[in-house]
Design an enzyme around this catalytic site. Structure first.
Site, PDB file in Angstrom:
ATOM      1  N   SER A 150       0.879  -1.078  -0.050  1.00 31.29           N
ATOM      2  CA  SER A 150       0.052  -0.080   0.225  1.00 31.29           C
ATOM      3  C   SER A 150       0.972   1.187   0.121  1.00 31.29           C
ATOM      4  O   SER A 150       1.412   1.552  -1.018  1.00 31.29           O
ATOM      5  CB  SER A 150      -1.076  -0.089   1.223  1.00 31.29           C
ATOM      6  N   ASP A 227     -10.342  -5.544  -2.485  1.00 28.20           N
ATOM      7  CA  ASP A 227      -9.749  -4.565  -1.682  1.00 28.20           C
ATOM      8  C   ASP A 227     -10.498  -3.241  -1.741  1.00 28.20           C
ATOM      9  O   ASP A 227     -10.761  -2.578  -2.770  1.00 28.20           O
ATOM     10  CB  ASP A 227      -8.500  -4.364  -2.335  1.00 28.20           C
ATOM     11  N   HIS A 261      -7.454  -6.120   1.436  1.00 28.71           N
ATOM     12  CA  HIS A 261      -6.201  -5.085   1.525  1.00 28.71           C
ATOM     13  C   HIS A 261      -5.318  -5.663   2.751  1.00 28.71           C
ATOM     14  O   HIS A 261      -4.219  -5.194   3.058  1.00 28.71           O
ATOM     15  CB  HIS A 261      -6.753  -3.562   1.619  1.00 28.71           C
TER      16      HIS A 261
END
Ligand SMILES: N[C@@H](CCC(=O)N[C@@H](CSC=O)C(=O)NCC(=O)O)C(=O)O
Length: 283
Positions: A150, A227, A261
């Site tokens: 991320s 996600d 995620h």
């Protein structure tokens, strides 16, 4: 040689998972990092992978949730997992939100008044930390790779694209691929770098890929299809793939059905990423 203080040490898969603290000259505060030393590191020098974590993380998230130690032990690789921002530097507003300030250094060197003294995560990751690691652990300094998640996936991509040849390979889980065009990136870059979008572009993976002129890359990206941050257009992997195909930069984007995620996603595919880096680090 800068002093390291051992915070913890646990035997894991025949190696040692350790956490150290040190005084950072770049960040002007005490920082922690995790380091996994595989069994092979007790008998000689080995390559190293840097892992950059995402928003809200400390060094602990990767160490305790990714399940990387087994594969690092098998491939004989050190993995270093730093914290994601300076800590305890008492800047007004540093703890006001999860996506800016503490836990959200965004791997840039800030230029704005309040932040520029401490928020220098780009220089910390690309210069100070590798020097410290190479001085204190049995690494092969010219065999290093980088990966992240991320915000940390963004960090891994920009550190590679801004420093051709410094890393043998790069990979990312659900990276923020085009921060100048997503809400997380716009908030962070405006706060740390000011209003000039020309400066933002110097830390944007899509912009940097457009200008990349270095050794051949072999980028691996895993992205969960379920996600929520993908749906919210925070990640924009399609923009990176588009630039890479225009520029003929090899990139493998694996869209993984039903994965979100979280670190459950990371733990599901970390073996593949470590194998990817091992291939390049041992070539
Ligand atoms: N609290 C926030 C979301 C925070 C979050 O999901 N952080 C991710 C990284 S997101 C991009 O950088 C993370 O790694 N969290 C730590 C973990 O162990 O899962 C919100 O509520 O939206």
């Amino acid at each position: 040689m800068a002093a390291l203080t051992e915070v913890s040490s646990n035997k894991s898969f025949g190696g040692q998972q350790k956490v150290f603290s040190h005084e950072s000259a770049e960040l002007k505060c005490t920082m922690k990092f995790g380091v996994f030393l595989p069994p092979a590191a007790s008998g000689g020098k080995v390559p190293v992978i840097y892992w950059l974590s995402g928003l809200t993380c400390t060094e602990q998230n990767f160490v305790t949730k990714a399940g990387a130690q087994k594969y690092a032990a098998e491939h004989g690789l050190i993995i270093v997992a730093p914290d994601t921002s300076p800590r305890g530097v008492n800047i007004e507003g540093e703890d006001d939100s999860y996506d800016f300030g503490s836990g959200a250094g965004f791997y840039v060197d800030a230029t704005q008044d309040k932040w520029q003294t401490n928020y220098r995560m780009y220089s910390y990751i690309t210069k100070e930390l590798p020097t410290l690691i190479n001085e204190n652990f049995p690494t092969i300094p010219d065999r290093q790779s980088i990966m992240g998640h991320s915000m940390g996936g963004h960090g891994a991509l920009i550190c590679t694209l801004k420093n051709p040849g410094k890393y043998r390979s790069v990979s990312a889980f659900s990276p923020i691929c085009n921060p100048v065009n997503c809400p997380w990136g716009q908030k962070a870059f405006n706060g740390y770098l000011g209003a000039d979008q020309a400066v933002w572009k110097t830390y944007d993976a899509c912009e940097l890929a457009r200008q990349y002129n270095g050794p051949a890359l072999d980028i691996l990206v895993d992205q969960g299809k379920a996600d929520n941050f993908l749906t919210q257009k925070q990640l924009l992997p399609e923009n990176l793939v588009e630039v890479c195909s225009e520029k003929k930069i090899p990139i493998t984007l694996r869209m993984q059905e039903d994965y979100d995620h979280s670190y459950f996603f990371i733990a599901s595919f970390i073996e593949d990423h470590i194998r990817h880096h091992a291939l390049h680090l041992k070539a």
